[in-house]
Design a protein around this motif. Sequence first.
Motif, PDB file in Angstrom:
ATOM      1  N   VAL A 175     -13.328   1.438   6.368  1.00  0.00           N
ATOM      2  CA  VAL A 175     -12.272   1.603   7.370  1.00  0.00           C
ATOM      3  C   VAL A 175     -11.781   3.044   7.278  1.00  0.00           C
ATOM      4  O   VAL A 175     -11.449   3.518   6.190  1.00  0.00           O
ATOM      5  N   LEU A 176     -11.745   3.737   8.395  1.00  0.00           N
ATOM      6  CA  LEU A 176     -11.291   5.131   8.408  1.00  0.00           C
ATOM      7  C   LEU A 176      -9.771   5.154   8.490  1.00  0.00           C
ATOM      8  O   LEU A 176      -9.171   5.207   9.568  1.00  0.00           O
ATOM      9  N   GLU A 177      -9.147   5.087   7.329  1.00  0.00           N
ATOM     10  CA  GLU A 177      -7.687   5.113   7.273  1.00  0.00           C
ATOM     11  C   GLU A 177      -7.182   6.501   7.651  1.00  0.00           C
ATOM     12  O   GLU A 177      -7.715   7.513   7.181  1.00  0.00           O
ATOM     13  N   PRO A 178      -6.134   6.588   8.483  1.00  0.00           N
ATOM     14  CA  PRO A 178      -5.634   7.901   8.916  1.00  0.00           C
ATOM     15  C   PRO A 178      -5.233   8.816   7.765  1.00  0.00           C
ATOM     16  O   PRO A 178      -5.376  10.024   7.856  1.00  0.00           O
ATOM     17  N   GLY A 179      -4.751   8.248   6.659  1.00  0.00           N
ATOM     18  CA  GLY A 179      -4.309   9.070   5.545  1.00  0.00           C
ATOM     19  C   GLY A 179      -5.403   9.466   4.586  1.00  0.00           C
ATOM     20  O   GLY A 179      -5.136  10.153   3.588  1.00  0.00           O
ATOM     21  N   SER A 180      -6.650   9.065   4.863  1.00  0.00           N
ATOM     22  CA  SER A 180      -7.753   9.372   3.958  1.00  0.00           C
ATOM     23  C   SER A 180      -8.486  10.630   4.385  1.00  0.00           C
ATOM     24  O   SER A 180      -8.391  11.076   5.536  1.00  0.00           O
ATOM     25  N   ALA A 181      -9.261  11.196   3.455  1.00  0.00           N
ATOM     26  CA  ALA A 181     -10.079  12.364   3.794  1.00  0.00           C
ATOM     27  C   ALA A 181     -11.092  12.012   4.876  1.00  0.00           C
ATOM     28  O   ALA A 181     -11.294  12.784   5.822  1.00  0.00           O
ATOM     29  N   TYR A 182     -11.731  10.857   4.763  1.00  0.00           N
ATOM     30  CA  TYR A 182     -12.678  10.446   5.797  1.00  0.00           C
ATOM     31  C   TYR A 182     -11.994  10.361   7.161  1.00  0.00           C
ATOM     32  O   TYR A 182     -12.574  10.736   8.186  1.00  0.00           O
ATOM     33  N   GLY A 183     -10.786   9.825   7.192  1.00  0.00           N
ATOM     34  CA  GLY A 183     -10.060   9.720   8.454  1.00  0.00           C
ATOM     35  C   GLY A 183      -9.810  11.086   9.072  1.00  0.00           C
ATOM     36  O   GLY A 183      -9.986  11.286  10.283  1.00  0.00           O
ATOM     37  N   ARG A 184      -9.416  12.053   8.238  1.00  0.00           N
ATOM     38  CA  ARG A 184      -9.172  13.417   8.742  1.00  0.00           C
ATOM     39  C   ARG A 184     -10.474  14.068   9.178  1.00  0.00           C
ATOM     40  O   ARG A 184     -10.531  14.736  10.222  1.00  0.00           O
ATOM     41  N   GLY A 216     -11.563   0.914   2.905  1.00  0.00           N
ATOM     42  CA  GLY A 216     -11.617  -0.517   3.172  1.00  0.00           C
ATOM     43  C   GLY A 216     -10.623  -1.262   2.322  1.00  0.00           C
ATOM     44  O   GLY A 216      -9.927  -0.690   1.495  1.00  0.00           O
ATOM     45  N   ARG A 217     -10.533  -2.559   2.569  1.00  0.00           N
ATOM     46  CA  ARG A 217      -9.593  -3.362   1.799  1.00  0.00           C
ATOM     47  C   ARG A 217     -10.049  -3.443   0.364  1.00  0.00           C
ATOM     48  O   ARG A 217     -11.220  -3.480   0.081  1.00  0.00           O
ATOM     49  N   ARG A 218      -9.100  -3.513  -0.532  1.00  0.00           N
ATOM     50  CA  ARG A 218      -9.425  -3.650  -1.945  1.00  0.00           C
ATOM     51  C   ARG A 218      -9.095  -5.066  -2.377  1.00  0.00           C
ATOM     52  O   ARG A 218      -8.098  -5.646  -1.947  1.00  0.00           O
ATOM     53  N   GLY A 219      -9.904  -5.563  -3.306  1.00  0.00           N
ATOM     54  CA  GLY A 219      -9.747  -6.951  -3.723  1.00  0.00           C
ATOM     55  C   GLY A 219      -8.380  -7.277  -4.266  1.00  0.00           C
ATOM     56  O   GLY A 219      -7.882  -8.359  -4.061  1.00  0.00           O
ATOM     57  N   GLY A 220      -7.744  -6.386  -4.988  1.00  0.00           N
ATOM     58  CA  GLY A 220      -6.485  -6.722  -5.629  1.00  0.00           C
ATOM     59  C   GLY A 220      -5.276  -6.198  -4.935  1.00  0.00           C
ATOM     60  O   GLY A 220      -4.173  -6.354  -5.431  1.00  0.00           O
ATOM     61  N   ALA A 221      -5.421  -5.544  -3.794  1.00  0.00           N
ATOM     62  CA  ALA A 221      -4.286  -4.849  -3.210  1.00  0.00           C
ATOM     63  C   ALA A 221      -3.406  -5.739  -2.365  1.00  0.00           C
ATOM     64  O   ALA A 221      -2.422  -5.288  -1.816  1.00  0.00           O
ATOM     65  N   CYS A 222      -3.746  -7.035  -2.265  1.00  0.00           N
ATOM     66  CA  CYS A 222      -2.979  -7.911  -1.375  1.00  0.00           C
ATOM     67  C   CYS A 222      -1.500  -7.950  -1.746  1.00  0.00           C
ATOM     68  O   CYS A 222      -0.636  -8.082  -0.890  1.00  0.00           O
ATOM     69  N   ARG A 225       2.637  -2.252   1.030  1.00  0.00           N
ATOM     70  CA  ARG A 225       2.026  -1.146   1.730  1.00  0.00           C
ATOM     71  C   ARG A 225       3.063  -0.163   2.251  1.00  0.00           C
ATOM     72  O   ARG A 225       2.746   0.946   2.625  1.00  0.00           O
ATOM     73  N   ALA A 226       4.339  -0.578   2.324  1.00  0.00           N
ATOM     74  CA  ALA A 226       5.376   0.356   2.758  1.00  0.00           C
ATOM     75  C   ALA A 226       5.510   1.531   1.805  1.00  0.00           C
ATOM     76  O   ALA A 226       5.994   2.588   2.171  1.00  0.00           O
ATOM     77  N   MET A 227       5.070   1.355   0.555  1.00  0.00           N
ATOM     78  CA  MET A 227       5.123   2.429  -0.425  1.00  0.00           C
ATOM     79  C   MET A 227       3.896   3.301  -0.267  1.00  0.00           C
ATOM     80  O   MET A 227       2.987   3.296  -1.077  1.00  0.00           O
ATOM     81  N   ALA A 228       3.854   4.045   0.827  1.00  0.00           N
ATOM     82  CA  ALA A 228       2.686   4.854   1.140  1.00  0.00           C
ATOM     83  C   ALA A 228       2.669   6.121   0.313  1.00  0.00           C
ATOM     84  O   ALA A 228       3.681   6.542  -0.244  1.00  0.00           O
ATOM     85  N   PRO A 229       1.489   6.792   0.210  1.00  0.00           N
ATOM     86  CA  PRO A 229       1.429   8.037  -0.538  1.00  0.00           C
ATOM     87  C   PRO A 229       2.382   9.051   0.068  1.00  0.00           C
ATOM     88  O   PRO A 229       2.576   9.094   1.270  1.00  0.00           O
ATOM     89  N   GLY A 230       2.981   9.877  -0.746  1.00  0.00           N
ATOM     90  CA  GLY A 230       3.907  10.864  -0.222  1.00  0.00           C
ATOM     91  C   GLY A 230       4.606  11.580  -1.335  1.00  0.00           C
ATOM     92  O   GLY A 230       3.990  12.222  -2.170  1.00  0.00           O
ATOM     93  N   ALA A 231       5.914  11.414  -1.375  1.00  0.00           N
ATOM     94  CA  ALA A 231       6.720  12.188  -2.308  1.00  0.00           C
ATOM     95  C   ALA A 231       6.412  11.807  -3.747  1.00  0.00           C
ATOM     96  O   ALA A 231       6.083  10.672  -4.054  1.00  0.00           O
ATOM     97  N   ARG A 232       6.514  12.809  -4.642  1.00  0.00           N
ATOM     98  CA  ARG A 232       6.304  12.546  -6.055  1.00  0.00           C
ATOM     99  C   ARG A 232       7.284  11.500  -6.553  1.00  0.00           C
ATOM    100  O   ARG A 232       6.963  10.657  -7.371  1.00  0.00           O
ATOM    101  N   GLY A 233       8.513  11.527  -6.028  1.00  0.00           N
ATOM    102  CA  GLY A 233       9.509  10.543  -6.431  1.00  0.00           C
ATOM    103  C   GLY A 233       9.088   9.135  -6.102  1.00  0.00           C
ATOM    104  O   GLY A 233       9.373   8.191  -6.837  1.00  0.00           O
ATOM    105  N   ALA A 234       8.385   8.954  -4.970  1.00  0.00           N
ATOM    106  CA  ALA A 234       7.922   7.621  -4.600  1.00  0.00           C
ATOM    107  C   ALA A 234       6.926   7.103  -5.620  1.00  0.00           C
ATOM    108  O   ALA A 234       6.935   5.936  -5.986  1.00  0.00           O
ATOM    109  N   LEU A 235       6.057   7.981  -6.120  1.00  0.00           N
ATOM    110  CA  LEU A 235       5.091   7.553  -7.119  1.00  0.00           C
ATOM    111  C   LEU A 235       5.775   7.237  -8.446  1.00  0.00           C
ATOM    112  O   LEU A 235       5.383   6.318  -9.137  1.00  0.00           O
TER     113      LEU A 235
END
Length: 318
Positions: free
Chosen positions: A252-261, A1-7, A11-21
């Motif tokens: 919210v069942l986000e596609p990239g989450s374990a619940y979504g999978r 679900g939405r998080r209070g501070g994530a506004c 969001r384009a910086m999605a989970p992925g490459a270690r370099g992105a983190l």
Amino acid sequence: GRRGGACGMPRAMAPGARGALRALSVLGLCEAALAAPARPHGALPRHAYVHLPFCRRRCAYCSFPIAVVGDRPGAAAAAVRRYLGPLLREVEAAARHEGPRGGPPPEGLLDTVYIGGGTPSLAPPSAIAEVLSSIHARFGITAGAEVTLEADPGTFDAATLDGFLEAGVTRVSLGIQSFDPDRLAAAGRAHSAADGRGAISLVRAARAEGRVASWSLDLIGGLPGETLAGWERTLQRALDAAPDHLSVYDLVLEPGSAYGRWAASGRLSGRLALPGDERCADMYRAASAALVSAGYEHYEVSSYARPGHRSRHNQAYW
């Protein structure tokens, strides 16, 4: 679900490459005319979001850009220390491109600062102090500003909380999510129900002593296996905690989450079956009725506040 501070988080910086983190040092500024070479005072940023992406584990509902550091003692502090240099350089760069010419005005610019994640309470208080000091030096944090820190149960004790407050935090957003041990376990939360009760006691004591101006409690409704009766018990425990603010999110069942999978593969069944849409609507109505009758203002779809305790930071985005 939405998080209070994530506004404020890109969001384009999605989970992925270690370099992105590694590059994910985020200072999000709101109400800034980014392209203007000469900005009037009114167009300068008034709100800042800082992203600290470190978590002990990834929760089953989470698809946010985070870095999992595990539970090994010192791992989180070391990760934060490595991250701090790039983050402080970003604060400097943001000040050059988006900040006031000639330094901040004496009264300061920023009315709110929100430190979200991730789990910012994994950071040592000295790191939070360094971040806030850098922001204040370059933008100015106004007297009476709302400075929020997201915190998870089990990641801080009384001394650590004291350190966060001494660093300049004025508001704590506590990620309880549920008071049901089975729901916490199924969601992959790193904290127990007992951890949640302990964290609430610490924050309530600081509030009673006037050392924190406001605090918020997060819940997630519609978790796998949740019943309306169980949700009503969670709501009552939240009311018993008497926070100044509650954020009550629908799963919210986000596609990239374990619940979504798991939902896509049919694994959310039996004891972990998802409540149906009508049952989730019942849970939403139950939350609104219970909290409003207890004196909370339902001022946004997921947000409830006692008078004078709306999230000023989130309202800057809405």
